[in-house]
Scaffold this motif. Structure first.
Motif, PDB file in Angstrom:
ATOM      1  N   SER A 105       0.871  -1.175   0.000  1.00  0.00           N
ATOM      2  CA  SER A 105       0.000   0.000   0.000  1.00  0.00           C
ATOM      3  C   SER A 105       0.910   1.228   0.000  1.00  0.00           C
ATOM      4  N   TYR A 106       0.426   2.321  -0.541  1.00  0.00           N
ATOM      5  CA  TYR A 106       1.267   3.521  -0.706  1.00  0.00           C
ATOM      6  C   TYR A 106       0.365   4.746  -0.685  1.00  0.00           C
ATOM      7  N   TYR A 107       0.960   5.846  -0.264  1.00  0.00           N
ATOM      8  CA  TYR A 107       0.218   7.102  -0.088  1.00  0.00           C
ATOM      9  C   TYR A 107       1.178   8.234  -0.424  1.00  0.00           C
ATOM     10  N   ILE A 108       0.773   9.124  -1.310  1.00  0.00           N
ATOM     11  CA  ILE A 108       1.592  10.297  -1.624  1.00  0.00           C
ATOM     12  C   ILE A 108       0.809  11.522  -1.169  1.00  0.00           C
ATOM     13  N   TRP A 109       1.490  12.481  -0.530  1.00  0.00           N
ATOM     14  CA  TRP A 109       0.820  13.704  -0.063  1.00  0.00           C
ATOM     15  C   TRP A 109       0.320  14.473  -1.287  1.00  0.00           C
ATOM     16  N   TRP A 113       1.323  14.870  -5.872  1.00  0.00           N
ATOM     17  CA  TRP A 113       0.703  13.961  -6.847  1.00  0.00           C
ATOM     18  C   TRP A 113       1.121  14.325  -8.272  1.00  0.00           C
ATOM     19  N   GLY A 114       1.153  13.290  -9.120  1.00  0.00           N
ATOM     20  CA  GLY A 114       1.404  13.524 -10.544  1.00  0.00           C
ATOM     21  C   GLY A 114       2.869  13.621 -10.929  1.00  0.00           C
ATOM     22  N   ASN A 115       3.766  13.348  -9.975  1.00  0.00           N
ATOM     23  CA  ASN A 115       5.205  13.374 -10.287  1.00  0.00           C
ATOM     24  C   ASN A 115       5.778  11.984 -10.544  1.00  0.00           C
ATOM     25  N   GLY A 116       4.923  10.983 -10.479  1.00  0.00           N
ATOM     26  CA  GLY A 116       5.412   9.616 -10.664  1.00  0.00           C
ATOM     27  C   GLY A 116       6.099   9.050  -9.430  1.00  0.00           C
ATOM     28  N   PHE A 117       5.960   9.713  -8.276  1.00  0.00           N
ATOM     29  CA  PHE A 117       6.649   9.241  -7.063  1.00  0.00           C
ATOM     30  C   PHE A 117       6.120   7.881  -6.597  1.00  0.00           C
ATOM     31  N   ARG A 145     -12.832   2.770  -7.681  1.00  0.00           N
ATOM     32  CA  ARG A 145     -12.875   4.176  -8.137  1.00  0.00           C
ATOM     33  C   ARG A 145     -11.497   4.835  -8.128  1.00  0.00           C
ATOM     34  N   ASN A 146     -10.496   4.142  -7.578  1.00  0.00           N
ATOM     35  CA  ASN A 146      -9.181   4.755  -7.373  1.00  0.00           C
ATOM     36  C   ASN A 146      -8.336   4.651  -8.651  1.00  0.00           C
ATOM     37  N   THR A 147      -8.703   5.454  -9.645  1.00  0.00           N
ATOM     38  CA  THR A 147      -8.056   5.330 -10.967  1.00  0.00           C
ATOM     39  C   THR A 147      -6.587   5.747 -10.931  1.00  0.00           C
ATOM     40  N   VAL A 154      -0.172  -0.306 -12.767  1.00  0.00           N
ATOM     41  CA  VAL A 154       0.163  -0.714 -14.140  1.00  0.00           C
ATOM     42  C   VAL A 154       1.588  -0.262 -14.472  1.00  0.00           C
ATOM     43  N   LYS A 155       1.921   0.985 -14.069  1.00  0.00           N
ATOM     44  CA  LYS A 155       3.276   1.498 -14.342  1.00  0.00           C
ATOM     45  C   LYS A 155       4.338   0.651 -13.646  1.00  0.00           C
ATOM     46  N   ALA A 156       3.975   0.066 -12.490  1.00  0.00           N
ATOM     47  CA  ALA A 156       4.938  -0.737 -11.728  1.00  0.00           C
ATOM     48  C   ALA A 156       4.897  -2.219 -12.124  1.00  0.00           C
TER      49      ALA A 156
HETATM   50  C1  LIG Z   1      -2.728   6.963  -5.792  1.00  0.00           C
HETATM   51  C2  LIG Z   1      -1.545   7.853  -5.480  1.00  0.00           C
HETATM   52  C3  LIG Z   1      -0.571   7.103  -4.564  1.00  0.00           C
HETATM   53  C4  LIG Z   1      -0.838   8.210  -6.781  1.00  0.00           C
HETATM   54  O1  LIG Z   1       0.363   8.902  -6.475  1.00  0.00           O
HETATM   55  P1  LIG Z   1       1.183   9.727  -7.590  1.00  0.00           P
HETATM   56  O2  LIG Z   1       2.587   9.888  -7.083  1.00  0.00           O
HETATM   57  O3  LIG Z   1       0.432  10.932  -7.972  1.00  0.00           O
HETATM   58  O4  LIG Z   1       1.184   8.694  -8.777  1.00  0.00           O
HETATM   59  P2  LIG Z   1       1.878   8.853 -10.173  1.00  0.00           P
HETATM   60  O5  LIG Z   1       2.352  10.268 -10.374  1.00  0.00           O
HETATM   61  O6  LIG Z   1       2.888   7.752 -10.273  1.00  0.00           O
HETATM   62  O7  LIG Z   1       0.741   8.518 -11.226  1.00  0.00           O
HETATM   63  C5  LIG Z   1      -0.609   8.555 -10.992  1.00  0.00           C
HETATM   64  C6  LIG Z   1      -1.377   8.607 -12.293  1.00  0.00           C
HETATM   65  O8  LIG Z   1      -2.725   8.962 -11.966  1.00  0.00           O
HETATM   66  C7  LIG Z   1      -2.988  10.258 -12.495  1.00  0.00           C
HETATM   67  N1  LIG Z   1      -3.686  10.985 -11.455  1.00  0.00           N
HETATM   68  C8  LIG Z   1      -3.167  11.765 -10.494  1.00  0.00           C
HETATM   69  N2  LIG Z   1      -4.146  12.251  -9.728  1.00  0.00           N
HETATM   70  C9  LIG Z   1      -5.312  11.765 -10.227  1.00  0.00           C
HETATM   71  C10 LIG Z   1      -6.662  11.893  -9.862  1.00  0.00           C
HETATM   72  N3  LIG Z   1      -7.035  12.641  -8.811  1.00  0.00           N
HETATM   73  N4  LIG Z   1      -7.598  11.236 -10.582  1.00  0.00           N
HETATM   74  C11 LIG Z   1      -7.229  10.479 -11.632  1.00  0.00           C
HETATM   75  N5  LIG Z   1      -5.953  10.305 -12.023  1.00  0.00           N
HETATM   76  C12 LIG Z   1      -5.003  10.933 -11.323  1.00  0.00           C
HETATM   77  C13 LIG Z   1      -1.671  10.871 -12.829  1.00  0.00           C
HETATM   78  O9  LIG Z   1      -1.805  11.799 -13.879  1.00  0.00           O
HETATM   79  C14 LIG Z   1      -0.891   9.657 -13.251  1.00  0.00           C
HETATM   80  O10 LIG Z   1      -1.274   9.228 -14.548  1.00  0.00           O
HETATM   81  P3  LIG Z   1      -0.250   9.193 -15.754  1.00  0.00           P
HETATM   82  O11 LIG Z   1       0.780   8.159 -15.397  1.00  0.00           O
HETATM   83  O12 LIG Z   1      -1.083   8.760 -16.906  1.00  0.00           O
HETATM   84  O13 LIG Z   1       0.317  10.550 -15.864  1.00  0.00           O
HETATM   85  C15 LIG Z   1      -1.992   9.170  -4.786  1.00  0.00           C
HETATM   86  O14 LIG Z   1      -2.988   9.745  -5.566  1.00  0.00           O
HETATM   87  C16 LIG Z   1      -2.504   8.949  -3.382  1.00  0.00           C
HETATM   88  O15 LIG Z   1      -1.738   8.932  -2.424  1.00  0.00           O
HETATM   89  N6  LIG Z   1      -3.814   8.760  -3.219  1.00  0.00           N
HETATM   90  C17 LIG Z   1      -4.422   8.577  -1.910  1.00  0.00           C
HETATM   91  C18 LIG Z   1      -3.983   7.272  -1.238  1.00  0.00           C
HETATM   92  C19 LIG Z   1      -4.303   6.074  -2.083  1.00  0.00           C
HETATM   93  O16 LIG Z   1      -5.374   5.982  -2.662  1.00  0.00           O
HETATM   94  N7  LIG Z   1      -3.350   5.130  -2.133  1.00  0.00           N
HETATM   95  C20 LIG Z   1      -3.496   3.920  -2.884  1.00  0.00           C
HETATM   96  C21 LIG Z   1      -4.156   2.866  -2.061  1.00  0.00           C
HETATM   97  S1  LIG Z   1      -4.326   1.381  -3.008  1.00  0.00           S
END
Ligand SMILES: CC(C)(COP(=O)(O)OP(=O)(O)OC[C@H]1O[C@@H](n2cnc3c(N)ncnc32)[C@H](O)[C@@H]1OP(=O)(O)O)[C@@H](O)C(=O)NCCC(=O)NCCS
Length: 183
Positions: A105-109, A113-117, A145-147, A154-156
């Motif tokens: 499981s993972y969580y980004i602040w 978001w959107g940096n590929g972290f 719903r968590n697209t 998929v990226k990983a």
């Molecule tokens: C899910 C999560 C970890 C993604 O983190 P991130 O570092 O932004 O992920 P990435 O940058 O690697 O990529 C996410 C992709 O989703 C897209 N994206 C970002 N925010 C989005 C949103 N609110 N809705 C839809 N897509 C979104 C990004 O554009 C990216 O797509 P791309 O590769 O086509 O550009 C983050 O949104 C998060 O912490 N969410 C809340 C906690 C959570 O749901 N964790 C997962 C539990 S299974």
């Protein structure tokens, strides 16, 4: 799983990130960012720390020592290599079954978001799971719903295996997708 792997939380590096053990100084920012509705939306309710040093210390003892020694979970703070004192998220691998299967499981602040972290951190943890823990399968369960999270998986290199209806997620049940990657 080699038992020695569970002696400490290893520091893991990627091109841009350092994954390291949590410390007490990390807790205020962690609490503030992790409890935000944007982060919690699809998690079904997970442990949120109280604004209380004892509670924080207890949690740190759990993740950095007790749960690790019991071979239950590794929990890392995600930071950027350029500034390891500032967190951008958290990632876990645990729920080990038969010493061969685990769940991530993972969580980004939100501001990061959107940096590929997430994908970058996840790939490193998967590598740790297969190479250091000798796992055969690493899975992730996410709300349908968590697209954004689906894209991360998929990226990983994870594949969608199916839909599980009303599956336990956090404190409740949700319709979820099961994703996995196998050795
Ligand atoms: C899910 C999560 C970890 C993604 O983190 P991130 O570092 O932004 O992920 P990435 O940058 O690697 O990529 C996410 C992709 O989703 C897209 N994206 C970002 N925010 C989005 C949103 N609110 N809705 C839809 N897509 C979104 C990004 O554009 C990216 O797509 P791309 O590769 O086509 O550009 C983050 O949104 C998060 O912490 N969410 C809340 C906690 C959570 O749901 N964790 C997962 C539990 S299974």
């Amino acid at each position: 799983m080699p038992p020695a792997a569970f002696s400490t939380i290893p520091t893991l590096e990627t091109q841009r990130l350092t994954l390291r053990a949590f410390s007490l100084e990390d807790i205020p920012v962690y609490r503030r960012e992790f409890e935000k509705e944007s982060v919690q939306r699809y998690l079904g309710g997970v442990l949120i720390l109280k604004d209380d040093t004892k509670d924080a210390q207890n949690w740190l003892r759990n993740i950095n020592d007790r749960l690790l020694k019991q071979k239950l979970v590794f929990t890392w703070l995600i930071t950027q290599r350029s500034n390891v004192s500032e967190s951008v998220g958290r990632i876990d691998i645990g729920g080990f079954t038969n010493k061969k299967v685990a769940e991530v499981s993972y969580y980004i602040w939100e501001k990061y978001w959107g940096n590929g972290f997430a994908a970058e951190a996840l790939k490193r943890v998967v590598d740790f799971g297969f190479n250091d823990l000798k796992l055969e399968r690493i899975q992730a369960v996410l709300d349908v719903r968590n697209t954004a999270s689906e894209k991360v998986l998929v990226k990983a290199g994870f594949e969608k295996e199916g839909l599980l209806r009303k599956y336990p997620l956090g404190k409740g049940v949700s319709d979820v997708f099961m994703f996995a990657t196998v050795r």
